[in-house]
Design a protein around this motif. Structure first.
Motif, PDB file in Angstrom:
ATOM      1  N   VAL A   1       0.846  -1.201   0.000  1.00 30.10           N
ATOM      2  CA  VAL A   1       0.000   0.000   0.000  1.00 30.10           C
ATOM      3  C   VAL A   1       0.881   1.251   0.000  1.00 30.10           C
ATOM      4  N   ILE A   2       1.938   1.233   0.806  1.00 31.69           N
ATOM      5  CA  ILE A   2       2.832   2.382   0.873  1.00 31.69           C
ATOM      6  C   ILE A   2       3.570   2.566  -0.450  1.00 31.69           C
ATOM      7  N   PHE A   3       4.022   1.470  -1.066  1.00 31.60           N
ATOM      8  CA  PHE A   3       4.682   1.567  -2.373  1.00 31.60           C
ATOM      9  C   PHE A   3       3.731   2.119  -3.430  1.00 31.60           C
ATOM     10  N   ALA A   4       2.478   1.666  -3.410  1.00 34.61           N
ATOM     11  CA  ALA A   4       1.496   2.167  -4.375  1.00 34.61           C
ATOM     12  C   ALA A   4       1.242   3.660  -4.156  1.00 34.61           C
ATOM     13  N   MET A   5       1.186   4.087  -2.892  1.00 34.65           N
ATOM     14  CA  MET A   5       0.998   5.513  -2.594  1.00 34.65           C
ATOM     15  C   MET A   5       2.180   6.329  -3.115  1.00 34.65           C
ATOM     16  N   LEU A   6       3.397   5.840  -2.863  1.00 32.00           N
ATOM     17  CA  LEU A   6       4.580   6.552  -3.346  1.00 32.00           C
ATOM     18  C   LEU A   6       4.580   6.637  -4.874  1.00 32.00           C
ATOM     19  N   HIS A   7       4.197   5.551  -5.515  1.00 30.86           N
ATOM     20  CA  HIS A   7       4.093   5.551  -6.981  1.00 30.86           C
ATOM     21  C   HIS A   7       3.132   6.638  -7.439  1.00 30.86           C
ATOM     22  N   ASP A   8       1.976   6.714  -6.794  1.00 32.95           N
ATOM     23  CA  ASP A   8       0.960   7.686  -7.204  1.00 32.95           C
ATOM     24  C   ASP A   8       1.441   9.120  -7.002  1.00 32.95           C
ATOM     25  N   ILE A   9       2.138   9.365  -5.899  1.00 27.57           N
ATOM     26  CA  ILE A   9       2.671  10.713  -5.665  1.00 27.57           C
ATOM     27  C   ILE A   9       3.714  11.058  -6.720  1.00 27.57           C
ATOM     28  N   ILE A  10       4.633  10.133  -6.985  1.00 23.99           N
ATOM     29  CA  ILE A  10       5.696  10.394  -7.955  1.00 23.99           C
ATOM     30  C   ILE A  10       5.120  10.635  -9.346  1.00 23.99           C
ATOM     31  N   ILE A  11       4.178   9.821  -9.766  1.00 29.85           N
ATOM     32  CA  ILE A  11       3.562   9.990 -11.088  1.00 29.85           C
ATOM     33  C   ILE A  11       2.806  11.315 -11.156  1.00 29.85           C
ATOM     34  N   THR A  12       2.003  11.605 -10.136  1.00 26.67           N
ATOM     35  CA  THR A  12       1.205  12.835 -10.151  1.00 26.67           C
ATOM     36  C   THR A  12       2.102  14.067 -10.181  1.00 26.67           C
ATOM     37  N   VAL A  13       3.074  14.115  -9.280  1.00 27.31           N
ATOM     38  CA  VAL A  13       3.970  15.271  -9.227  1.00 27.31           C
ATOM     39  C   VAL A  13       4.830  15.340 -10.490  1.00 27.31           C
ATOM     40  N   GLY A  14       5.262  14.184 -10.989  1.00 26.56           N
ATOM     41  CA  GLY A  14       6.080  14.161 -12.209  1.00 26.56           C
ATOM     42  C   GLY A  14       5.337  14.685 -13.421  1.00 26.56           C
ATOM     43  N   VAL A  15       4.124  14.192 -13.642  1.00 26.55           N
ATOM     44  CA  VAL A  15       3.336  14.666 -14.784  1.00 26.55           C
ATOM     45  C   VAL A  15       2.980  16.134 -14.603  1.00 26.55           C
ATOM     46  N   TYR A  16       2.686  16.519 -13.373  1.00 26.36           N
ATOM     47  CA  TYR A  16       2.357  17.914 -13.077  1.00 26.36           C
ATOM     48  C   TYR A  16       3.530  18.829 -13.421  1.00 26.36           C
ATOM     49  N   SER A  17       4.752  18.395 -13.084  1.00 26.27           N
ATOM     50  CA  SER A  17       5.920  19.227 -13.381  1.00 26.27           C
ATOM     51  C   SER A  17       6.267  19.209 -14.864  1.00 26.27           C
ATOM     52  N   ILE A  18       6.081  18.086 -15.533  1.00 29.22           N
ATOM     53  CA  ILE A  18       6.335  18.015 -16.976  1.00 29.22           C
ATOM     54  C   ILE A  18       5.392  18.952 -17.733  1.00 29.22           C
ATOM     55  N   ALA A  19       4.162  19.074 -17.209  1.00 27.17           N
ATOM     56  CA  ALA A  19       3.168  19.954 -17.844  1.00 27.17           C
ATOM     57  C   ALA A  19       3.392  21.426 -17.474  1.00 27.17           C
ATOM     58  N   PHE A  20       4.432  21.718 -16.698  1.00 32.41           N
ATOM     59  CA  PHE A  20       4.775  23.085 -16.279  1.00 32.41           C
ATOM     60  C   PHE A  20       3.612  23.777 -15.574  1.00 32.41           C
ATOM     61  N   LYS A  21       2.929  23.030 -14.708  1.00 33.76           N
ATOM     62  CA  LYS A  21       1.853  23.609 -13.906  1.00 33.76           C
ATOM     63  C   LYS A  21       2.448  24.219 -12.642  1.00 33.76           C
ATOM     64  N   GLU A  22       1.828  25.301 -12.177  1.00 30.57           N
ATOM     65  CA  GLU A  22       2.296  25.963 -10.966  1.00 30.57           C
ATOM     66  C   GLU A  22       1.762  25.233  -9.742  1.00 30.57           C
ATOM     67  N   VAL A  23       2.648  24.983  -8.782  1.00 34.01           N
ATOM     68  CA  VAL A  23       2.248  24.310  -7.546  1.00 34.01           C
ATOM     69  C   VAL A  23       1.600  25.329  -6.619  1.00 34.01           C
ATOM     70  N   SER A  24       0.424  24.968  -6.127  1.00 31.64           N
ATOM     71  CA  SER A  24      -0.317  25.846  -5.225  1.00 31.64           C
ATOM     72  C   SER A  24      -0.884  25.001  -4.092  1.00 31.64           C
ATOM     73  N   VAL A  25      -1.637  25.637  -3.214  1.00 37.35           N
ATOM     74  CA  VAL A  25      -2.300  24.915  -2.134  1.00 37.35           C
ATOM     75  C   VAL A  25      -3.291  23.913  -2.715  1.00 37.35           C
ATOM     76  N   ALA A  26      -3.949  24.278  -3.801  1.00 37.38           N
ATOM     77  CA  ALA A  26      -4.888  23.360  -4.460  1.00 37.38           C
ATOM     78  C   ALA A  26      -4.172  22.119  -4.973  1.00 37.38           C
ATOM     79  N   THR A  27      -2.953  22.291  -5.451  1.00 33.92           N
ATOM     80  CA  THR A  27      -2.173  21.154  -5.933  1.00 33.92           C
ATOM     81  C   THR A  27      -1.850  20.202  -4.790  1.00 33.92           C
ATOM     82  N   VAL A  28      -1.433  20.763  -3.671  1.00 34.78           N
ATOM     83  CA  VAL A  28      -1.124  19.930  -2.507  1.00 34.78           C
ATOM     84  C   VAL A  28      -2.372  19.182  -2.049  1.00 34.78           C
TER      85      VAL A  28
END
Length: 192
Positions: free
Chosen positions: A35-62
């Motif tokens: 479960v923890i590995f799956a959570m880490l995967h989801d965070i890495i993928i979400t943050v990675g795609v978010y950064s590749i798309a050059f989206k600004e990190v905000s409170v809504a993103t968190v």
């Protein structure tokens, strides 16, 4: 404004940490590690795609990333709960067979839940304002990643670790020497 958002994010973080501690108490340590590995995967993928798309990190993103964590945990627990229910019903089966049967029993529900969850999020992405679009984008990536990780990361990791236990290692060895062993549910042979 920012204090309220910070307090909300902090509350979500605390609830996710509680869930991470609750899983080993309910399911056992071998269930919590995938479960923890799956959570880490989801965070890495979400943050990675978010950064590749050059989206600004905000409170809504968190908030979106923390929401994704909850969704991912929920989806994985549904599958693991079915595995736990099937272990006593399929006493002679290897753990991999138990997990496969459990996945087949829950996959329709998991995919339907993911699809229905994505519909309003996609609507937010298309019709929402700038803040909602960033929030929705992170949720779309995270929800899709969560569905994937529950099936293709958490379940196989659980299988690998549980098959090393003596009880399931014997079942696996027995199944490999007896060619007629097929999946059974409730003591009856499952239809293939």
């Amino acid at each position: 404004g920012h204090q309220v958002a910070f307090d909300a994010c902090w509350g979500i973080i605390v609830s996710r940490v509680r869930i991470v501690f609750y899983i080993p108490l309910t399911f056992g340590a071998k269930y919590s590690i995938p479960v923890i590995f799956a959570m880490l995967h989801d965070i890495i993928i979400t943050v990675g795609v978010y950064s590749i798309a050059f989206k600004e990190v905000s409170v809504a993103t968190v908030a979106a990333v923390l929401t994704v964590l909850g969704y991912s945990i929920y989806d994985t627990i549904i599958i693991f709960d079915r595995v736990r229910e099937n272990v006593p019903l399929m006493r002679r089966q290897p753990f991999a067979t138990i997990v496969n049967v459990s996945l087949w029993e829950t996959i329709r529900r998991s995919l339907a839940t993911t699809f229905i969850t994505l519909l309003p999020i996609i609507a937010l992405e298309i019709f929402g304002g700038a803040t909602l679009k960033d929030f929705a984008f992170a949720l779309i990536v995270g929800v899709a990643s969560g569905a994937y990780s529950s099936i293709f990361i958490a379940a196989p990791l659980l299988t690998i670790w549980k098959e090393r236990e003596p009880e399931f290692a014997k079942r696996k060895q027995f199944a490999s020497t007896d060619g007629d062993v097929g999946p059974t549910v409730g003591g009856r042979r499952a239809r293939g």
